[in-house]
Scaffold this motif. Structure first.
Motif, PDB file in Angstrom:
ATOM      1  N   ALA A   1       1.166  -1.008  -0.177  1.00  0.00           N
ATOM      2  CA  ALA A   1      -0.151  -0.072  -0.029  1.00  0.00           C
ATOM      3  C   ALA A   1       0.789   1.468   0.397  1.00  0.00           C
ATOM      4  N   LEU A   2       2.237   1.115   0.595  1.00  0.00           N
ATOM      5  CA  LEU A   2       2.546   2.427   0.652  1.00  0.00           C
ATOM      6  C   LEU A   2       3.813   2.402  -0.386  1.00  0.00           C
ATOM      7  N   ASN A   3       3.862   1.637  -1.228  1.00  0.00           N
ATOM      8  CA  ASN A   3       4.792   1.609  -2.705  1.00  0.00           C
ATOM      9  C   ASN A   3       2.993   2.172  -3.818  1.00  0.00           C
ATOM     10  N   TYR A   4       2.270   1.692  -3.495  1.00  0.00           N
ATOM     11  CA  TYR A   4       1.165   1.904  -4.489  1.00  0.00           C
ATOM     12  C   TYR A   4       1.207   3.830  -3.830  1.00  0.00           C
ATOM     13  N   LEU A   5       1.170   4.164  -2.941  1.00  0.00           N
ATOM     14  CA  LEU A   5       1.127   5.643  -1.996  1.00  0.00           C
ATOM     15  C   LEU A   5       2.269   6.118  -2.718  1.00  0.00           C
ATOM     16  N   LEU A   6       3.109   5.952  -3.440  1.00  0.00           N
ATOM     17  CA  LEU A   6       4.773   6.318  -3.542  1.00  0.00           C
ATOM     18  C   LEU A   6       4.514   6.804  -4.870  1.00  0.00           C
ATOM     19  N   GLY A   7       3.583   5.891  -5.786  1.00  0.00           N
ATOM     20  CA  GLY A   7       3.242   6.165  -7.252  1.00  0.00           C
ATOM     21  C   GLY A   7       2.211   7.744  -7.045  1.00  0.00           C
ATOM     22  N   ALA A   8       1.489   6.626  -6.255  1.00  0.00           N
ATOM     23  CA  ALA A   8      -0.020   7.978  -6.910  1.00  0.00           C
ATOM     24  C   ALA A   8       0.498   9.121  -6.226  1.00  0.00           C
ATOM     25  N   CYS A   9       1.247   9.751  -4.900  1.00  0.00           N
ATOM     26  CA  CYS A   9       1.682  10.964  -5.050  1.00  0.00           C
ATOM     27  C   CYS A   9       2.650  11.480  -6.328  1.00  0.00           C
ATOM     28  N   THR A  10       3.656  10.240  -6.767  1.00  0.00           N
ATOM     29  CA  THR A  10       4.186  11.528  -7.656  1.00  0.00           C
ATOM     30  C   THR A  10       3.580  11.137  -9.031  1.00  0.00           C
ATOM     31  N   GLY A  11       2.140  10.323  -8.964  1.00  0.00           N
ATOM     32  CA  GLY A  11       0.920  10.883 -10.112  1.00  0.00           C
ATOM     33  C   GLY A  11       0.022  12.350 -10.463  1.00  0.00           C
ATOM     34  N   VAL A  12       0.491  12.977  -8.874  1.00  0.00           N
ATOM     35  CA  VAL A  12       0.095  13.593  -8.208  1.00  0.00           C
ATOM     36  C   VAL A  12       1.125  15.463  -8.786  1.00  0.00           C
ATOM     37  N   VAL A  13       1.776  15.219  -8.445  1.00  0.00           N
ATOM     38  CA  VAL A  13       3.065  16.037  -9.034  1.00  0.00           C
ATOM     39  C   VAL A  13       3.278  16.200  -9.915  1.00  0.00           C
ATOM     40  N   TYR A  14       2.907  15.095 -10.652  1.00  0.00           N
ATOM     41  CA  TYR A  14       2.899  14.904 -12.018  1.00  0.00           C
ATOM     42  C   TYR A  14       1.661  15.428 -12.640  1.00  0.00           C
ATOM     43  N   LEU A  15       0.934  15.046 -12.802  1.00  0.00           N
ATOM     44  CA  LEU A  15      -0.901  15.438 -12.906  1.00  0.00           C
ATOM     45  C   LEU A  15      -0.243  17.326 -12.247  1.00  0.00           C
ATOM     46  N   LYS A  16       0.542  17.838 -11.738  1.00  0.00           N
ATOM     47  CA  LYS A  16       0.113  19.396 -11.173  1.00  0.00           C
ATOM     48  C   LYS A  16       1.220  20.032 -12.334  1.00  0.00           C
ATOM     49  N   VAL A  17       2.694  19.539 -12.699  1.00  0.00           N
ATOM     50  CA  VAL A  17       3.689  20.274 -13.808  1.00  0.00           C
ATOM     51  C   VAL A  17       2.848  19.690 -15.063  1.00  0.00           C
ATOM     52  N   LEU A  18       2.245  19.176 -15.217  1.00  0.00           N
ATOM     53  CA  LEU A  18       1.420  19.282 -16.783  1.00  0.00           C
ATOM     54  C   LEU A  18       0.763  20.332 -16.736  1.00  0.00           C
ATOM     55  N   ALA A  19      -0.217  20.059 -15.594  1.00  0.00           N
ATOM     56  CA  ALA A  19      -1.345  21.490 -15.887  1.00  0.00           C
ATOM     57  C   ALA A  19      -0.373  23.262 -15.282  1.00  0.00           C
ATOM     58  N   ARG A  20       0.460  23.388 -14.741  1.00  0.00           N
ATOM     59  CA  ARG A  20       1.344  24.146 -15.190  1.00  0.00           C
ATOM     60  C   ARG A  20       2.280  24.595 -16.454  1.00  0.00           C
ATOM     61  N   ASN A  21       2.536  23.197 -17.102  1.00  0.00           N
ATOM     62  CA  ASN A  21       2.552  23.235 -18.169  1.00  0.00           C
ATOM     63  C   ASN A  21       1.746  23.740 -19.600  1.00  0.00           C
ATOM     64  N   VAL A  22       0.760  23.351 -18.983  1.00  0.00           N
ATOM     65  CA  VAL A  22      -0.734  23.290 -19.874  1.00  0.00           C
ATOM     66  C   VAL A  22      -1.250  24.574 -19.756  1.00  0.00           C
ATOM     67  N   GLU A  23      -1.266  25.472 -18.852  1.00  0.00           N
ATOM     68  CA  GLU A  23      -1.421  27.297 -18.511  1.00  0.00           C
ATOM     69  C   GLU A  23      -0.605  28.030 -19.102  1.00  0.00           C
ATOM     70  N   ARG A  24       0.953  27.490 -18.897  1.00  0.00           N
ATOM     71  CA  ARG A  24       1.594  28.553 -20.241  1.00  0.00           C
ATOM     72  C   ARG A  24       1.917  28.150 -21.070  1.00  0.00           C
TER      73      ARG A  24
END
Length: 134
Positions: A52-75
């Motif tokens: 579950a913690l391995n999953y959580l690490l991947g999911a948190c990284t996915g959230v960071v990825y989503l935020k970076v992607l949104a910032r790129n789309v915003e710009r």
């Protein structure tokens, strides 16, 4: 909700389309976090805390990825004409760490990273429903 962004139009006001983009970004983030919490609990119950913690690490990284992607789309319309590849480094780094660190399991980390894709599917199905049934 008016201070969701630091980037404003030249007139000093956020355009309606950008406001809609920020609302979508917030909605996707909230759905992703809720989905992450639910899946984390199920993985913990049916497998183990380590998985579950391995999953959580991947999911948190996915959230960071989503935020970076949104910032790129915003710009995209302001500074750039196309999206950069910086967000891919997040995924590549995650997979490299998961394969090299003995305590991490690649599959739960990878599936955790893909949680944001489930969010996109949920959003798509919700947008396909007629407005009166929402």
């Amino acid at each position: 909700m008016s201070d969701l962004s630091q980037s404003n139009t030249p007139s000093g006001k956020t355009s309606a389309s950008m406001l809609e983009f920020y609302q979508l970004q917030q909605e996707l983030l909230m759905i992703t976090l809720a989905l992450t919490g639910i899946i984390f609990l199920f993985v913990w119950i049916f497998y183990s805390l380590n998985i579950a913690l391995n999953y959580l690490l991947g999911a948190c990284t996915g959230v960071v990825y989503l935020k970076v992607l949104a910032r790129n789309v915003e710009r995209l319309g302001q500074d750039r004409k196309r999206i950069g590849k910086s967000h891919l480094a997040i995924f590549i780094g995650l997979i490299i760490v998961a394969t090299q660190w003995n305590q991490l399991h690649v599959m739960p980390v990878f599936l955790g990273f893909l949680t944001y894709k489930g969010t996109l599917l949920i959003y798509m199905f919700r947008s396909l429903m007629p407005p009166d049934s929402r």
